[in-house]
Design an enzyme around this catalytic site. Structure first.
Site, PDB file in Angstrom:
ATOM      1  N   LYS A  92       0.752  -1.123   0.471  1.00  0.00           N
ATOM      2  CA  LYS A  92      -0.059   0.502  -0.363  1.00  0.00           C
ATOM      3  C   LYS A  92       0.814   1.340   0.111  1.00  0.00           C
ATOM      4  CE  LYS A  92      -2.584  -1.013   3.579  1.00  0.00           C
ATOM      5  NZ  LYS A  92      -1.700  -2.474   3.742  1.00  0.00           N
ATOM      6  N   MET A 353      -9.036  -5.953  15.473  1.00  0.00           N
ATOM      7  CA  MET A 353     -10.351  -5.618  16.041  1.00  0.00           C
ATOM      8  C   MET A 353     -11.666  -6.622  15.514  1.00  0.00           C
ATOM      9  SD  MET A 353     -10.174  -2.099  15.006  1.00  0.00           S
ATOM     10  CE  MET A 353      -8.634  -1.603  13.676  1.00  0.00           C
TER      11      MET A 353
HETATM   12  S1  SF4 Z   1       2.102  -1.465   7.596  1.00  0.00           S
HETATM   13 FE1  SF4 Z   1       1.205  -0.149   8.046  1.00  0.00          FE
HETATM   14  S2  SF4 Z   1       1.859   1.449   8.579  1.00  0.00           S
HETATM   15 FE2  SF4 Z   1       3.952   0.484   7.033  1.00  0.00          FE
HETATM   16  S3  SF4 Z   1       3.625   0.790   5.434  1.00  0.00           S
HETATM   17 FE3  SF4 Z   1       1.710  -0.968   5.466  1.00  0.00          FE
HETATM   18  S4  SF4 Z   1      -0.027   0.487   5.896  1.00  0.00           S
HETATM   19 FE4  SF4 Z   1       2.070   1.693   5.899  1.00  0.00          FE
END
Ligand code: SF4
Length: 772
Positions: A92, A353
């Site tokens: 992501k 969660m």
């Molecule tokens: S683990 Fe969470 S904070 Fe780390 S890169 Fe992935 S989404 Fe971003």
């Protein structure tokens, strides 16, 4: 049990892109020098500057470097100097820069006129907000207004809106979306230890021998932390991972020991482990006698109990007696309890969660803490109870800043007169200005929009029109009230309901601060200018404060002034944050850091020598409690808010995919992430996962179109029998990413709440499934 290397974990968890990101690298595609909205960002090979920042997504708080060229963000890589992720990042974040150039970015204020959005000037939008809010306050009182914030807002933004609404507009109706994900952890920490937030840090991961997961699919939801844990096990074969979950997941697949328990049976399972630990004398009596008390809640009041009464209480949870309740064989509970409590081992519990989104979420948190308190596996390196968080600054911006309906900055309580006075002094307002009664927490706030009591609301950096449980009911409420939405993207399922949309700068387009799950306050540099007329949310808040006549109390020349004032709220509270000038230079600093804030950062709370609030001779002191002792609570097993019946014979639980984040307003704009999901799920990524046995008995096969109905509504989806997980028989699973308004997963999800934390029970809803 499968064993993976760290690289394989990231590959399995995401894609080849994530693998290449281990060492830090640039985006895949070469694009023109001047990226335009809708186009992917450039390659990072030719970035001419790199800026320190933090990931915009989950609560892990990975440190990133964003590469820029000619005023554009062109690449993202993991920050090798940040101890959270040590240069790694997940898929992501790898594509995070693309989000800035999404086609859905809004760059001008929008006002709804005759049912349609029209572009407006900032002047017009701000004046409309001030006029409407003033009118509502004058006519209906300040409690007809509300602010719904976010664990994605930065700490300075949250501090300002909390101050504006509680200190000046005059309502404590300020809550945030962490209410949906971690309020039960907050209540659990407060009840057991007298103070919120974990005592451990990520450093403990490299010292633990046993990882006990419950209600967490970390392999998808916290992939970098999961990678650290897998690496720890790979290098140390004695390390064991235990995972308890109602559904087989990517996390259970890699566990050494998995317990698949019935939905809603977590407290019975955990108390049963306590029974084994007590019965087999795996307890640490010295720790118990020195640092704990026992209590049972009767008619809403905590009554003191003792060790013998605790032993007596646990008798009902003998593993053989709870097999039917938990669905777990007694010998498995014995085995896991012994692994947890083995005296020579260090044990960490991790949950998310699955534990918190329950009407018994707070009690479940208490019982997890109990296991650590009776074994003494707490407040020492490698042993701790540690709640994972879902958003980048749910801890920093909402818990620490006090942006929940019952809180004030520095984890102060609104109901505490001394706490109100301290904050009134810092805010420069007369004693008695802050109302003494907590405001409406999340679901009561949105119920107020339905009932017509809440007539004006400002929503910032969150998407309740998609994410609230029983969502259609509350969408109707939002449509009725005067709704202001601060957003970087449009349309979202919330912005479409708004009366005014304020175009917000996103992530590295502004300077800000985040606080992650291990109490690390991290600074994010501004790397590029925000597009068009977008502005940082804090600018819009200060403009509204000024136009409402409160300008004298919001005279900040920069973020330095805001953070310095917030820091004053934390000094001496045990939540002491470091000064901004230090945070600008370092890769985050964990609180408490006392004195001038330039000394050693906090590591293990409540224990000397790591916590500056504990003297060497005290060794361990739970100083949130008057006598310095934590509480071991007797918590009964009780059923979820609704149980299956002839009409609704299935349970439904919800979760997420690694590649998408929350309601997809950001990740959904990234073509590459959508493509990965499409390849891996043979579709857009929304489906109803079910057990093959259930499918067979209902005559369903993979890909069949189905209607899922609950007492709240229905939606159409399709069956998945070979997804990333497998629910146990009788359980359905859906992720909540689907942004289509007719098929939002939360249409069917229960909006019952935990009495202590006011957190909704997303994880257990009743439903039926029919082929169409
Ligand atoms: S683990 Fe969470 S904070 Fe780390 S890169 Fe992935 S989404 Fe971003």
């Amino acid at each position: 049990m499968l064993r993976f290397t760290r690289k394989q974990v990231l590959v399995a968890a995401a894609s080849a892109a994530a693998l290449s990101a281990i060492g830090g690298c640039s985006l895949e595609e070469e694009t023109p020098a001047q990226s335009q909205p809708g186009q992917p960002a450039q390659t990072g090979a030719d970035a001419d500057a790199w800026h320190k920042t933090v990931c915009r997504y989950c609560g892990t708080g990975c440190g990133l470097l964003v590469g820029t060229k000619q005023g554009k963000a062109v690449a993202v890589k993991g920050d090798p100097d940040n101890t959270v992720n040590k240069g790694m990042l997940c898929v992501k974040a790898y594509f995070l820069a693309n989000v800035l150039y999404a086609k859905t970015r809004i760059t001008k204020p929008l006002i709804k006129k005759n049912g349609k959005f029209e572009e407006a000037s900032w002047e017009e939008a701000l004046n409309l907000i001030v006029t409407k809010f003033t009118e509502i306050k004058t006519t209906h009182g300040s409690d007809a207004l509300a602010f719904y914030g976010s664990g994605q807002a930065s700490m300075d933004e949250s501090y300002v809106y909390n101050k504006l609404f509680k200190g000046f507009i005059g309502t404590n109706n300020v809550d945030g979306n962490p209410r949906t994900c971690m309020a039960s952890a907050v209540a659990g920490f407060n009840q057991t230890f007298g103070k919120d937030e974990p005592m451990g840090t990520y450093d403990d991961f490299e010292k633990a021998d046993v990882f006990f997961f419950i209600g967490s699919n970390a392999a998808e939801a916290h992939p970098i932390l999961w990678a650290r844990i897998i690496e720890r096990r790979n290098k140390n074969p004695h390390v064991k991972i235990i995972v308890c979950d109602p559904r087989e997941t990517r996390t259970t697949q890699v566990a050494d020991k998995k317990l698949i328990f019935k939905p809603g049976a977590d407290i019975a399972l955990l108390n049963s482990m306590a029974y084994v630990i007590v019965n087999e004398n795996l307890v640490d009596r010295n720790f118990i006698d020195s640092y704990t008390n026992f209590a049972q809640t009767v008619d809403g009041k905590d009554e003191k109990r003792d060790w013998n009464q605790y032993v007596e209480f646990l008798q009902q949870f003998k593993p053989e007696l709870v097999e039917a309740t938990t669905g777990v064989k007694a010998e498995q509970i014995y085995e896991v309890a012994r692994m947890f409590a083995e005296k020579s081992k260090e044990t960490i519990s991790l949950w998310c969660m699955g534990v918190n989104q329950r009407i018994r979420g707070t009690h479940t948190n208490n019982v997890i803490h109990n296991l650590h308190l009776i074994t003494g596996k707490i407040c020492r390196p490698g042993s701790t109870s540690f709640s994972l968080t879902g958003q980048p600054s749910a801890c920093g911006s909402v818990r620490e800043v006090g942006a929940l309906a019952h809180l004030l900055p520095g984890h102060r309580m609104i109901a505490n007169a001394q706490h109100r006075k301290e904050i009134e002094t810092i805010w420069g307002i007369a004693e008695g200005t802050i109302k003494p009664t907590p405001g409406r927490p999340l679901m009561r706030m949105f119920q107020g929009t339905v009932d017509g009591d809440i007539k004006g609301m400002w929503v910032m950096a969150t998407n309740p029109g998609h994410s609230l449980p029983n969502v259609n009911k509350y969408r109707a409420g939002m449509e009725k009230c005067f709704l202001v939405v601060s957003e970087g993207f449009h349309p979202t399922r919330t912005s479409e309901l708004a009366d005014v949309i304020l175009p917000a700068a996103v992530w590295c387009e502004k300077e800000g601060l985040y606080g992650n799950a291990e109490r690390r306050t991290q600074h994010m540099a501004k790397a590029i200018d925000a597009p068009g007329e977008t502005k940082p949310d804090v600018w819009a808040l200060l403009e509204v404060a000024k136009r409402m006549g409160y300008g004298d109390y919001f005279k900040y020349n920069s973020i330095d002034d805001i953070f310095a004032e917030y820091r004053r709220c934390t000094v001496g509270t045990g939540y002491d944050v470091a000064p901004l000038e230090r945070l600008r230079k370092e890769r985050g600093v964990r609180w408490p850091v006392v004195g001038d804030g330039m000394g050693t950062e906090g590591s293990i709370r409540y224990a000397a020598p790591w916590d500056p609030y504990v003297k060497a001779e005290e060794k361990i002191k739970f100083y949130g409690k008057p006598d310095g002792k934590a509480v071991i609570f007797f918590r009964p097993h009780l059923p979820p808010a609704e149980t299956v019946n002839a009409e609704y014979p299935m349970y439904l639980t919800t979760g997420r995919l690694l590649e998408q984040w929350h309601t997809m307003t950001m990740t959904g704009t990234v073509e590459q992430l959508n493509k990965i999901v499409e390849v891996q799920t043979a579709g857009e990524g929304w489906f109803v996962e079910m057990n093959p046995k259930d499918a067979e008995s209902l005559g369903l096969k993979d890909g069949d179109k189905v209607r899922v109905t609950s007492p709240r509504g229905q939606l159409i989806s399709k069956v998945s029998l070979h997804g990333r997980g497998t629910p146990q028989p009788g359980l359905l699973y859906m992720n909540f990413h689907d942004p289509n308004v007719e098929t939002l997963t939360n249409i069917v999800v229960s909006d019952a709440v935990d009495a202590a934390s006011a957190q909704p029970e997303y994880k257990v809803s009743i439903c039926k499934i029919q082929k169409i």
